[in-house]
Design a protein around this motif. Sequence first.
Motif, PDB file in Angstrom:
ATOM      1  N   MET A   1       0.845  -1.185   0.000  1.00 45.02           N
ATOM      2  CA  MET A   1       0.000   0.000   0.000  1.00 45.02           C
ATOM      3  C   MET A   1       0.886   1.243   0.000  1.00 45.02           C
ATOM      4  O   MET A   1       1.889   1.288   0.700  1.00 45.02           O
ATOM      5  N   SER A   2       0.477   2.228  -0.763  1.00 46.48           N
ATOM      6  CA  SER A   2       1.238   3.468  -0.782  1.00 46.48           C
ATOM      7  C   SER A   2       0.278   4.650  -0.920  1.00 46.48           C
ATOM      8  O   SER A   2      -0.817   4.529  -1.464  1.00 46.48           O
ATOM      9  N   TRP A   3       0.738   5.791  -0.445  1.00 50.06           N
ATOM     10  CA  TRP A   3      -0.066   7.010  -0.483  1.00 50.06           C
ATOM     11  C   TRP A   3      -0.052   7.610  -1.883  1.00 50.06           C
ATOM     12  O   TRP A   3       0.932   7.525  -2.605  1.00 50.06           O
ATOM     13  N   SER A   4      -1.127   8.287  -2.214  1.00 50.45           N
ATOM     14  CA  SER A   4      -1.203   9.060  -3.453  1.00 50.45           C
ATOM     15  C   SER A   4      -0.316  10.291  -3.297  1.00 50.45           C
ATOM     16  O   SER A   4       0.184  10.583  -2.209  1.00 50.45           O
ATOM     17  N   GLU A   5      -0.188  11.033  -4.388  1.00 50.56           N
ATOM     18  CA  GLU A   5       0.450  12.343  -4.282  1.00 50.56           C
ATOM     19  C   GLU A   5      -0.494  13.249  -3.489  1.00 50.56           C
ATOM     20  O   GLU A   5      -1.687  12.950  -3.336  1.00 50.56           O
ATOM     21  N   TRP A   6       0.029  14.362  -2.983  1.00 48.12           N
ATOM     22  CA  TRP A   6      -0.818  15.337  -2.297  1.00 48.12           C
ATOM     23  C   TRP A   6      -1.672  16.057  -3.333  1.00 48.12           C
ATOM     24  O   TRP A   6      -1.184  16.451  -4.392  1.00 48.12           O
ATOM     25  N   LEU A   7      -2.948  16.209  -3.020  1.00 46.54           N
ATOM     26  CA  LEU A   7      -3.896  16.885  -3.904  1.00 46.54           C
ATOM     27  C   LEU A   7      -4.499  18.083  -3.178  1.00 46.54           C
ATOM     28  O   LEU A   7      -4.621  18.070  -1.950  1.00 46.54           O
ATOM     29  N   ASP A   8      -4.900  19.094  -3.935  1.00 40.79           N
ATOM     30  CA  ASP A   8      -5.600  20.226  -3.332  1.00 40.79           C
ATOM     31  C   ASP A   8      -6.961  19.736  -2.842  1.00 40.79           C
ATOM     32  O   ASP A   8      -7.632  18.947  -3.522  1.00 40.79           O
ATOM     33  N   PHE A   9      -7.360  20.212  -1.659  1.00 42.79           N
ATOM     34  CA  PHE A   9      -8.661  19.812  -1.125  1.00 42.79           C
ATOM     35  C   PHE A   9      -9.728  20.763  -1.657  1.00 42.79           C
ATOM     36  O   PHE A   9     -10.084  21.761  -1.045  1.00 42.79           O
ATOM     37  N   ASP A  10     -10.180  20.443  -2.842  1.00 38.82           N
ATOM     38  CA  ASP A  10     -11.262  21.164  -3.496  1.00 38.82           C
ATOM     39  C   ASP A  10     -12.022  20.154  -4.349  1.00 38.82           C
ATOM     40  O   ASP A  10     -11.663  18.975  -4.415  1.00 38.82           O
ATOM     41  N   ARG A  11     -13.076  20.597  -4.982  1.00 41.01           N
ATOM     42  CA  ARG A  11     -13.916  19.683  -5.770  1.00 41.01           C
ATOM     43  C   ARG A  11     -13.091  18.951  -6.827  1.00 41.01           C
ATOM     44  O   ARG A  11     -13.235  17.750  -7.014  1.00 41.01           O
ATOM     45  N   ALA A  12     -12.185  19.646  -7.506  1.00 46.54           N
ATOM     46  CA  ALA A  12     -11.372  19.020  -8.559  1.00 46.54           C
ATOM     47  C   ALA A  12     -10.440  17.954  -7.972  1.00 46.54           C
ATOM     48  O   ALA A  12     -10.264  16.889  -8.567  1.00 46.54           O
ATOM     49  N   GLY A  13      -9.858  18.225  -6.818  1.00 44.51           N
ATOM     50  CA  GLY A  13      -8.982  17.243  -6.179  1.00 44.51           C
ATOM     51  C   GLY A  13      -9.749  16.012  -5.737  1.00 44.51           C
ATOM     52  O   GLY A  13      -9.312  14.876  -5.945  1.00 44.51           O
ATOM     53  N   VAL A  14     -10.912  16.231  -5.159  1.00 45.86           N
ATOM     54  CA  VAL A  14     -11.745  15.112  -4.693  1.00 45.86           C
ATOM     55  C   VAL A  14     -12.196  14.245  -5.869  1.00 45.86           C
ATOM     56  O   VAL A  14     -12.250  13.018  -5.752  1.00 45.86           O
ATOM     57  N   GLU A  15     -12.464  14.854  -7.014  1.00 38.15           N
ATOM     58  CA  GLU A  15     -12.903  14.095  -8.189  1.00 38.15           C
ATOM     59  C   GLU A  15     -11.823  13.134  -8.696  1.00 38.15           C
ATOM     60  O   GLU A  15     -12.131  12.183  -9.415  1.00 38.15           O
ATOM     61  N   GLN A  16     -10.579  13.349  -8.316  1.00 34.29           N
ATOM     62  CA  GLN A  16      -9.488  12.464  -8.729  1.00 34.29           C
ATOM     63  C   GLN A  16      -9.410  11.185  -7.884  1.00 34.29           C
ATOM     64  O   GLN A  16      -8.708  10.249  -8.233  1.00 34.29           O
ATOM     65  N   VAL A  17     -10.128  11.167  -6.772  1.00 32.05           N
ATOM     66  CA  VAL A  17     -10.081  10.036  -5.845  1.00 32.05           C
ATOM     67  C   VAL A  17     -11.023   8.937  -6.335  1.00 32.05           C
ATOM     68  O   VAL A  17     -12.166   9.221  -6.716  1.00 32.05           O
ATOM     69  N   PRO A  18     -10.588   7.686  -6.313  1.00 33.17           N
ATOM     70  CA  PRO A  18     -11.488   6.607  -6.740  1.00 33.17           C
ATOM     71  C   PRO A  18     -12.621   6.383  -5.743  1.00 33.17           C
ATOM     72  O   PRO A  18     -12.492   6.706  -4.562  1.00 33.17           O
ATOM     73  N   GLU A  19     -13.707   5.849  -6.254  1.00 32.12           N
ATOM     74  CA  GLU A  19     -14.818   5.452  -5.388  1.00 32.12           C
ATOM     75  C   GLU A  19     -14.474   4.070  -4.846  1.00 32.12           C
ATOM     76  O   GLU A  19     -15.047   3.063  -5.241  1.00 32.12           O
ATOM     77  N   ALA A  20     -13.499   4.048  -3.940  1.00 31.19           N
ATOM     78  CA  ALA A  20     -12.970   2.798  -3.397  1.00 31.19           C
ATOM     79  C   ALA A  20     -12.765   2.952  -1.900  1.00 31.19           C
ATOM     80  O   ALA A  20     -12.731   4.070  -1.371  1.00 31.19           O
ATOM     81  N   ALA A  21     -12.610   1.828  -1.235  1.00 35.17           N
ATOM     82  CA  ALA A  21     -12.331   1.842   0.203  1.00 35.17           C
ATOM     83  C   ALA A  21     -10.906   2.310   0.438  1.00 35.17           C
ATOM     84  O   ALA A  21      -9.996   1.984  -0.325  1.00 35.17           O
ATOM     85  N   GLY A  22     -10.735   3.090   1.496  1.00 39.13           N
ATOM     86  CA  GLY A  22      -9.390   3.541   1.819  1.00 39.13           C
ATOM     87  C   GLY A  22      -9.370   4.556   2.935  1.00 39.13           C
ATOM     88  O   GLY A  22     -10.382   4.797   3.605  1.00 39.13           O
ATOM     89  N   VAL A  23      -8.203   5.141   3.131  1.00 42.41           N
ATOM     90  CA  VAL A  23      -7.995   6.138   4.184  1.00 42.41           C
ATOM     91  C   VAL A  23      -7.442   7.411   3.554  1.00 42.41           C
ATOM     92  O   VAL A  23      -6.878   7.391   2.460  1.00 42.41           O
ATOM     93  N   TYR A  24      -7.604   8.519   4.269  1.00 42.66           N
ATOM     94  CA  TYR A  24      -7.099   9.797   3.776  1.00 42.66           C
ATOM     95  C   TYR A  24      -6.645  10.652   4.949  1.00 42.66           C
ATOM     96  O   TYR A  24      -7.107  10.496   6.073  1.00 42.66           O
ATOM     97  N   LEU A  25      -5.720  11.537   4.667  1.00 47.44           N
ATOM     98  CA  LEU A  25      -5.143  12.427   5.661  1.00 47.44           C
ATOM     99  C   LEU A  25      -5.200  13.835   5.078  1.00 47.44           C
ATOM    100  O   LEU A  25      -4.814  14.040   3.928  1.00 47.44           O
ATOM    101  N   MET A  26      -5.729  14.773   5.864  1.00 51.04           N
ATOM    102  CA  MET A  26      -5.924  16.139   5.392  1.00 51.04           C
ATOM    103  C   MET A  26      -5.121  17.106   6.247  1.00 51.04           C
ATOM    104  O   MET A  26      -5.003  16.915   7.458  1.00 51.04           O
ATOM    105  N   HIS A  27      -4.581  18.164   5.611  1.00 48.44           N
ATOM    106  CA  HIS A  27      -3.819  19.134   6.392  1.00 48.44           C
ATOM    107  C   HIS A  27      -4.001  20.555   5.874  1.00 48.44           C
ATOM    108  O   HIS A  27      -4.461  20.779   4.758  1.00 48.44           O
TER     109      HIS A  27
END
Length: 93
Positions: A1-27
């Motif tokens: 398992m590995s982390w994705s690249e860091w994405l901007d937390f906005d609608r466009a960034g969220v749309e890049q995330v798969p509709e899959a099970a997982g974890v996320y970290l926000m800062h």
Amino acid sequence: MSWSEWLDFDRAGVEQVPEAAGVYLMHASMKVMHIGGSANMRKSLAELLSDPCAGKAKRFHYMIAETYAETKGQLLKDYADKHAGKMPSCMEK
């Protein structure tokens, strides 16, 4: 398992995330605000865009993990161990 690249937390960034099970970290300002996990990360992150606290996050990354609840629990434990038992700012009660 590995982390994705860091994405901007906005609608466009969220749309890049798969509709899959997982974890996320926000800062924001390099401080972890929220650690989450879900059976559908995209849906959960989209809902957090309007959260009064988590919605202030600037960036996030995610990791696909079928055992998201267990993985989230371990991430929270690791965070608490490193921060004198405290939880991320948007998760404090």
